[in-house]
Design an enzyme around this catalytic site. Structure first.
Site, short mmCIF file in Angstrom:
data_model
loop_
_atom_site.label_atom_id
_atom_site.label_comp_id
_atom_site.label_asym_id
_atom_site.label_seq_id
_atom_site.Cartn_x
_atom_site.Cartn_y
_atom_site.Cartn_z
N GLU A 358 0.83 -1.19 0.00
CA GLU A 358 0.00 0.00 0.00
C GLU A 358 0.87 1.25 0.00
O GLU A 358 1.89 1.32 0.70
CB GLU A 358 -0.93 -0.03 1.21
CG GLU A 358 -2.01 -1.05 0.98
CD GLU A 358 -2.63 -1.59 2.24
OE1 GLU A 358 -3.69 -2.21 2.15
OE2 GLU A 358 -2.03 -1.41 3.32
N HIS A 443 -0.94 -5.07 12.32
CA HIS A 443 -1.97 -6.08 12.07
C HIS A 443 -1.69 -7.38 12.83
O HIS A 443 -1.49 -8.43 12.20
CB HIS A 443 -2.03 -6.42 10.58
CG HIS A 443 -2.32 -5.27 9.67
ND1 HIS A 443 -2.12 -5.32 8.31
CD2 HIS A 443 -2.81 -4.05 9.92
CE1 HIS A 443 -2.47 -4.16 7.76
NE2 HIS A 443 -2.88 -3.36 8.73
N ASN A 481 -5.30 -5.82 4.67
CA ASN A 481 -5.58 -5.23 5.99
C ASN A 481 -6.78 -5.97 6.59
O ASN A 481 -7.75 -6.25 5.88
CB ASN A 481 -5.91 -3.75 5.84
CG ASN A 481 -5.02 -3.09 4.84
OD1 ASN A 481 -4.98 -3.49 3.69
ND2 ASN A 481 -4.30 -2.08 5.25
C1 LIG Z 1 -1.85 2.49 13.35
C2 LIG Z 1 -2.72 1.40 12.84
C3 LIG Z 1 -3.17 1.43 11.52
C4 LIG Z 1 -3.98 0.40 11.05
N1 LIG Z 1 -4.53 0.49 9.80
C5 LIG Z 1 -5.43 -0.43 9.37
C6 LIG Z 1 -6.13 -0.28 8.15
O1 LIG Z 1 -5.99 0.74 7.45
N2 LIG Z 1 -6.99 -1.27 7.78
C7 LIG Z 1 -7.20 -2.40 8.55
O2 LIG Z 1 -7.97 -3.28 8.15
N3 LIG Z 1 -6.56 -2.54 9.73
C8 LIG Z 1 -5.73 -1.57 10.17
N4 LIG Z 1 -5.14 -1.69 11.40
C9 LIG Z 1 -5.42 -2.91 12.19
C10 LIG Z 1 -6.83 -2.95 12.80
O3 LIG Z 1 -7.12 -1.73 13.43
C11 LIG Z 1 -6.89 -4.12 13.77
O4 LIG Z 1 -6.66 -5.30 13.04
C12 LIG Z 1 -8.23 -4.22 14.47
O5 LIG Z 1 -8.51 -3.05 15.20
C13 LIG Z 1 -8.27 -5.42 15.41
O6 LIG Z 1 -9.60 -5.57 15.84
P1 LIG Z 1 -9.94 -6.37 17.16
O7 LIG Z 1 -11.42 -6.41 17.28
O8 LIG Z 1 -9.21 -7.65 17.14
O9 LIG Z 1 -9.31 -5.54 18.37
P2 LIG Z 1 -8.96 -4.03 18.62
O10 LIG Z 1 -9.56 -3.15 17.58
O11 LIG Z 1 -7.50 -3.95 18.85
O12 LIG Z 1 -9.73 -3.70 19.97
C14 LIG Z 1 -9.36 -4.27 21.20
C15 LIG Z 1 -9.85 -3.34 22.29
O13 LIG Z 1 -9.73 -4.02 23.54
C16 LIG Z 1 -9.24 -3.14 24.52
N5 LIG Z 1 -8.60 -3.99 25.53
C17 LIG Z 1 -7.47 -4.72 25.40
N6 LIG Z 1 -7.21 -5.40 26.52
C18 LIG Z 1 -8.20 -5.10 27.39
C19 LIG Z 1 -8.48 -5.49 28.74
N7 LIG Z 1 -7.70 -6.36 29.39
N8 LIG Z 1 -9.56 -4.94 29.35
C20 LIG Z 1 -10.38 -4.07 28.69
N9 LIG Z 1 -10.15 -3.67 27.41
C21 LIG Z 1 -9.08 -4.20 26.77
C22 LIG Z 1 -8.30 -2.23 23.77
O14 LIG Z 1 -8.13 -1.01 24.46
C23 LIG Z 1 -9.03 -2.06 22.43
O15 LIG Z 1 -9.90 -0.95 22.44
C24 LIG Z 1 -4.33 -0.68 11.90
C25 LIG Z 1 -3.88 -0.70 13.22
C26 LIG Z 1 -3.09 0.33 13.69
C27 LIG Z 1 -2.65 0.28 15.12
#
Ligand SMILES: Cc1cc2nc3c(=O)[nH]c(=O)nc-3n(C[C@H](O)[C@H](O)[C@H](O)COP(=O)(O)OP(=O)(O)OC[C@H]3O[C@@H](n4cnc5c(N)ncnc54)[C@H](O)[C@@H]3O)c2cc1C
Length: 504
Positions: A358, A443, A481
């Protein structure tokens, strides 16, 4: 005391993609849920427009309890010019640090959706069939991926913006270089509101993507989860958000589970601790957060009978960052750049040489003649998390050697671009003079893989009533992504669990 059968007490841990889908579908099914999120509820913390900081003006809102920012491109011309000191507080961008790998994560209601680049890509079907043979892929492509795209508000980038706007000169230059090297350029769908961005470029609305906002959050324009799934979930009145509240322990108590929680102020002062019993627990704390809670519970004997596959199947989705210094005519990348990527180089055939690179902005307000790329690759290696009972910390065995196939694949593409266009891979922007990053990821995937550490709907082996709903279910890589697929998989699992009465 309500009985488990009639009114189950349900907790969701984490409010990213998995947690947001679970909250909405449970609330629509008439269930009350506690949504426990360790980060801030940014919509409540500050008025619109003042929630998040620019990348080039970081402050207390930027980093999750760090004294200094730690950006993926660390240097410019080798100078420590990019990172700044910031107050130590509950900011939006977190970093999970392991021995040889840094995992960037979002913190706050909305999880990664707050800080990510919004790139919303549906993976190629042939690759999903390879990496997730345990699911009915047809169902994903006919029902759940379309549903996820629609709920998330995914749209193709506006052709006029990519084609003409000075904010996308960086992507036009890189696309022209792709063509010269014989590579295909593809558009990358996004959840950013392209109409809003167009208005930004006309100066009619406050700027966000066009004012260096992304990695510490966007004040406007981006349809993060608080504007989509979570907005709908909260509108039901059945979702009780507990922000700045971390789940520190999960333990079994009869047929139920006790969650220990710690609630803090934005500056980190502990306001209270509590223990609450739930009949059902949905783990959606992300690949690192979910796996850590479970490995800790396993190590402490709080949960017994968990699968020996727990902690395995981790990967950084092949993330490798690289920047090229361009040379010659047609090598300008613009003094202004949108923070939202819109195009990529596609050289993917599912082989280990596959690369989806990308074209990433580098919005520093200078003409840098630099093309940045976030390459996603097909790395055959996987990592394993283990819990160290002496230090009380989770460890990860990913290192540069495991990352090497990703670097090799990315390097082959960059060298062909350089050969066709001139230019060179920069070694003055990443840590330790590296040309290709092998020590961080955006990721994280895996650690609690579907059908291995859980059953085929995400119910944790050995812990009935505990469900995994996030990126930890997906083994190591997806080729694109991940958030569209994470959302779709959570939709699938919630459908199946609700239909089977597992959340009743
Ligand atoms: C800078 C950056 C850019 C990115 N760009 C892209 C993109 O353009 N496109 C894409 O598809 N993906 C992107 N990603 C990746 C994508 O955001 C993640 O893959 C996705 O958010 C993961 O989803 P999830 O539901 O697994 O958990 P997350 O979205 O990580 O959510 C987990 C949540 O749980 C909370 N948490 C963790 N541990 C605890 C606990 N013990 N108690 C209470 N709360 C807790 C955290 O605070 C968080 O809010 C990017 C990530 C980052 C960091």
């Amino acid at each position: 005391m309500p009985t488990a059968a009639s009114t189950p007490r349900i907790a969701i841990i984490g409010s990213g993609y998995g947690g947001a889908v679970a909250a909405l579908r449970l609330a629509q099914a008439g269930k009350q849920v506690d949504l426990i999120e360790m980060g801030q509820d940014w919509d409540k913390s500050a008025p619109e427009g003042a929630r998040f900081s620019r990348m080039d003006r970081p402050d207390a809102r930027s980093m999750w309890f760090e004294n200094r920012t730690d950006m993926p491109y660390t240097y410019l011309s080798g100078l420590d010019w990019i990172n700044r000191a910031v107050p130590y507080s509950a900011g939006a961008l977190g970093i999970e640090r392991f021995a040889a790998m840094k995992v960037y994560v979002g913190k706050g209601l909305g999880g990664g959706s707050l800080v990510n680049g919004g790139m919303a890509v549906t993976p190629r079907r042939s690759f999903v069939e390879k990496v997730m043979p345990q699911i009915d892929v047809n169902e994903m492509y006919t029902t759940y991926l379309p549903r996820a795209n629609s709920e998330l508000g995914v749209a193709q980038p506006a052709a006029d913006m990519i084609g003409n706007s000075p904010y996308y000169q960086f992507t036009r230059t890189a696309a022209a270089q792709n063509a010269k090297a014989g590579y295909q350029t593809v558009t990358v769908p996004n959840v950013y509101d392209w109409n809003y961005m167009r208005m930004e470029s006309f100066g009619r609305v406050p700027k966000s993507a066009l004012a260096s906002e992304v990695i510490f959050g966007n004040n406007y324009g981006k349809k993060s989860l608080t504007k989509t799934y979570l907005a709908k979930a909260l509108a039901t009145g059945r979702v009780n958000v507990k922000a700045l509240t971390e789940v520190t322990r999960i333990r079994r108590s009869g047929a139920a589970y006790v969650l220990s929680t710690k609630t803090i102020s934005a500056l980190g002062a502990v306001l209270n601790t509590a223990e609450t019993t739930y009949d059902k627990v949905i783990l959606a704390a992300g690949s690192v957060g979910t796996t850590r809670l479970l490995l800790k519970a396993q190590a402490n004997g709080d949960l017994t009978g968990l699968s020996d596959k727990l902690g395995k199947g981790w990967g950084p989705n092949g993330n490798t960052m690289v920047a090229r210094l361009l040379s010659g005519a047609n090598s300008t990348t613009g003094t202004v750049q949108s923070g939202i990527p819109a195009q990529g180089l596609m050289a993917w055939d599912d082989s280990e040489a596959s690369v989806f690179a990308e074209i990433a902005p580098f919005p520093v307000g200078l003409e840098t003649r630099t093309a940045g790329y976030l390459a996603l690759t097909n790395n055959p290696n996987t990592g394993t998390f283990t819990f160290n009972t002496t230090t009380g910390k989770m460890e990860l065995d990913w290192d540069a050697a495991k990352h090497a196939p990703s670097v090799a694949a990315t390097k082959a593409v960059m060298e062909r671009l350089n050969a066709a266009n001139g230019g060179a891979t920069r070694t003055d922007m990443l840590e330790n003079g590296k040309g290709y990053s092998d020590y961080f990821t955006y990721h994280p995937l895996g650690g609690c893989v579907l059908g291995q550490a859980t059953d085929l709907n995400g119910e944790l082996t050995g812990a009935p009533g505990v469900f995994v709903m996030d990126s930890s279910l997906i083994p190591a890589k997806l080729g694109v992504n991940p958030f569209v697929f994470i959302t779709a998989l959570a939709e699938r699992n919630m459908d199946k669990l609700l239909a089977a009465g597992r959340l009743a």
